[in-house]
Design a protein around this motif. Structure first.
Motif, mmCIF file in Angstrom:
data_model
loop_
_atom_site.group_PDB
_atom_site.id
_atom_site.type_symbol
_atom_site.label_atom_id
_atom_site.label_comp_id
_atom_site.label_asym_id
_atom_site.label_seq_id
_atom_site.Cartn_x
_atom_site.Cartn_y
_atom_site.Cartn_z
ATOM 1 N N UNK A 345 -14.805 82.015 -35.427
ATOM 2 C CA UNK A 345 -15.868 82.596 -34.600
ATOM 3 C C UNK A 345 -16.832 83.302 -35.542
ATOM 4 N N UNK A 346 -16.495 84.517 -35.951
ATOM 5 C CA UNK A 346 -17.317 85.174 -36.959
ATOM 6 C C UNK A 346 -17.394 84.386 -38.249
ATOM 7 N N UNK A 347 -16.326 83.627 -38.549
ATOM 8 C CA UNK A 347 -16.342 82.797 -39.759
ATOM 9 C C UNK A 347 -17.423 81.723 -39.702
ATOM 10 N N UNK A 348 -17.789 81.272 -38.498
ATOM 11 C CA UNK A 348 -18.890 80.298 -38.360
ATOM 12 C C UNK A 348 -20.192 80.938 -38.831
ATOM 13 N N UNK A 349 -20.433 82.170 -38.414
ATOM 14 C CA UNK A 349 -21.652 82.864 -38.819
ATOM 15 C C UNK A 349 -21.610 83.212 -40.306
#
Length: 572
Positions: A345-349
């Motif tokens: 999730x945050x890793x995508x950003x």
């Protein structure tokens, strides 16, 4: 008999071991007020040591946990009034999971031994390590075809490469030295309490019901872990290991033991105070965030975990397919805990931020216009501000107008139906596709992934009356949260607790210390409520409903082309 927490001015401590850091939080046991906290980042992890993202290998040295815990606890206690540390009466612990490590006969992770100190296979295998995809596939095949019980039936019917047995088997196959030296294996959430309480024999460690049920196929129906007969059917290398693991498991409201004098001195805490049995961070965070039946709690960080609790009589014998487990007492003792989530999730950003930051890292050091020190400061300033500015610009772009559609599977798919072989995608790119447009498409994709989970759970007969969000993203990024509310077409409450996972750990510490008779009582007294809420925009929700259908169709098409998971059930 429980003590009256409202009148004895007792304090409890929550230790939250996250992906990048450990947090220590001191809490008033009567009110839940967060009195002092400290975050310590893992030094070796921060330097990128022992990891290879290109190979999906993510390992952490146990010294990072030890050093981080000491720094965080002492830092938090230093912020209290003089003498207040003596009022701490219990400790709760949560960690990432599944994050196991090989240990010797004395319960020491092998990486703490000189001969293994630099061997990644002797370290803790972080939850997001996906080196064991092949092994997970073999476990799934065996579960369906070996001729006996399907031991994946309580973990959604699909075993993941993120979990206990797949990771163990991968290391046993690829490292003969570790295979010979490893007496047993221990989850991080089991090792930390064992360390603090001086429990050395791996067979005597009180193992987490949460980690065992969701990650290791433990269930009372078959008397504990899967039998050796099944495990040896997968690979003879697993022969003998179950006898060096465990049979019994414990919920996180039970004491794992008492803080040893040596660790009390190192941390600055009273000796002999109870240390609760550990649990996985998301499950503990859900308790800290206010979970009750009918509520879905989203723990939003580098990945997401979606947690629910259901009364036993309501779920009965129904098996929920495609999720990450249904386990009695894994969240709140007496209720069935359900886990789902997204592998990134945050890793995508963060990936997109790294992509855009490449010129800053590659070219600024070579610039003749600024000296190296100034260039480094400029790089840090721009990188620190990049996601904020992207969010601001993307928020001005009307929903559904980018012409782009993305898949959020950059780290595989966790739910519905785990498959870590899947890849992310962005389609519809043109010469007019700007960075804010791409970023918006990625944010929408992560929200669509959340919607797929909600719809799957409801299709399986679960009622979702309310959504609560917690974690760094929920507290810091209004744009991401508003898109999520619009896509889900549901209001989202944000937990007020700044460190909900650490607060949840403190609640379990309070129950283990006897301050409350059960977790629900600790929640009522120590819960912090909500800081804000996001309400969906009906017009945007309608737009996203159509775009979501395109997301599902794109996923089906690419899954058919890319998946190598064999018998894994496709997204529906």
């Amino acid at each position: 008999m429980s003590r009256n927490a409202e009148h004895d001015h007792s304090l409890v401590m929550g230790l939250d071991f996250g992906t990048d850091s450990v947090r220590a939080l001191v809490v008033d046991a009567a009110t839940g007020e967060e009195l002092a906290g400290e975050v310590a980042y893992y030094r070796r992890w921060s330097a990128g040591m022992y990891c290879d993202p290109a190979e999906n290998r993510f390992r952490q040295h146990p010294l990072d946990y030890i050093e981080g815990m000491e720094a965080a606890v002492r830092g938090a206690l230093a912020k209290l009034p003089p003498g207040a540390a003596a009022r701490v009466v219990g400790i709760g612990v949560d960690t990432t999971g599944s994050t196991p490590a090989p240990v010797d006969v004395h319960g020491r992770p092998l990486a703490l031994l000189p001969e293994f100190s630099e061997n990644p296979n002797a370290m803790f295998i972080l939850w997001k390590d996906h080196t064991a995809v092949e092994e997970a596939g073999e476990i799934n095949h065996a579960a369906r075809h070996w001729g006996g019980t399907d031991f994946t039936k309580y973990v959604g019917g699909v075993y993941s490469s993120e979990w206990f047995w797949a990771k163990i088997l991968h290391v046993l196959r690829h490292d003969e030295d570790v295979r010979s030296a490893a007496f047993s294996w221990v989850e991080q959430c089991d090792w930390i309490p064992a360390l603090l309480t001086g429990t050395e024999d791996p067979r005597r460690i009180k193992r987490s019901r949460c980690a065992a049920g969701h990650k290791a196929m433990w269930h009372e129906d078959w008397g504990g872990l899967p039998p050796e007969e099944f495990l040896v059917h997968i690979d003879p290398l697993l022969q003998g290991l179950p006898g060096r693991l465990y049979t019994a498991t414990y919920t996180a409201d039970k004491p794992a033991g008492r803080l040893t004098p040596a660790w009390a001195e190192r941390l600055g805490l009273p000796p002999g105070i109870p240390v609760a049995v550990g649990a996985v961070d998301a499950h503990v965070g859900a308790v800290g965030g206010g979970i009750t039946p009918g509520v879905l709690v989203k723990i939003m960080g580098t990945s997401t975990c979606d947690i629910m609790v259901v009364p036993k009589e309501k779920i009965g014998t129904k098996l929920i397919s495609g999720i990450c487990g249904q386990v009695d007492g894994s969240v709140i003792p007496g209720l069935i805990g359900l886990e789902a989530g997204q592998s990134a999730y945050g890793d995508v950003y963060a990936w997109f931020k790294e992509l855009l930051s490449w010129p800053l890292k590659a070219l600024l050091p070579e610039s003749s216009l600024v000296n190296r020190e100034t260039g480094e400061k400029l790089r840090r300033e721009l990188e620190d501000d990049l996601l904020r500015r992207l969010s601001e610009e993307a928020a001005w772009i009307p929903a559904g107008s980018t012409g782009l559609l993305a898949l959020d599977w950059l780290n595989g798919r966790r739910t519905p139906y785990a498959d870590q072989t899947l890849k992310g995608a962005v389609v519809g790119l043109t010469l007019g596709s700007t960075a804010p447009k791409v970023f918006r498409a990625l944010v929408e994709a992560t929200a669509f992934g959340s919607k797929a989970i909600n719809e799957h759970l409801m299709k399986e007969g679960l009622e979702i009356r309310e959504v609560i969000a917690l974690g760094g993203i929920a507290r810091k990024n209004d744009f991401v949260m508003q898109v999520l509310a619009d896509v889900l077409d549901m209001p989202i409450k944000v937990a007020a607790a700044d460190q909900a996972c650490a607060l949840g750990a403190a609640m379990f510490g309070a129950v283990a210390a006897g301050l409350y008779p059960k977790v629900e009582e600790a929640q009522k007294k120590m819960g912090r409520g909500f800081s804000q809420a996001y309400t969906p925009d009906p017009e945007k929700a309608a737009t996203y409903q159509n775009l979501y259908k395109d997301y599902l169709n794109l996923g089906k098409m690419l899954e058919a082309a890319w998946s190598s998971a064999g018998e894994a059930t496709p997204l529906r």
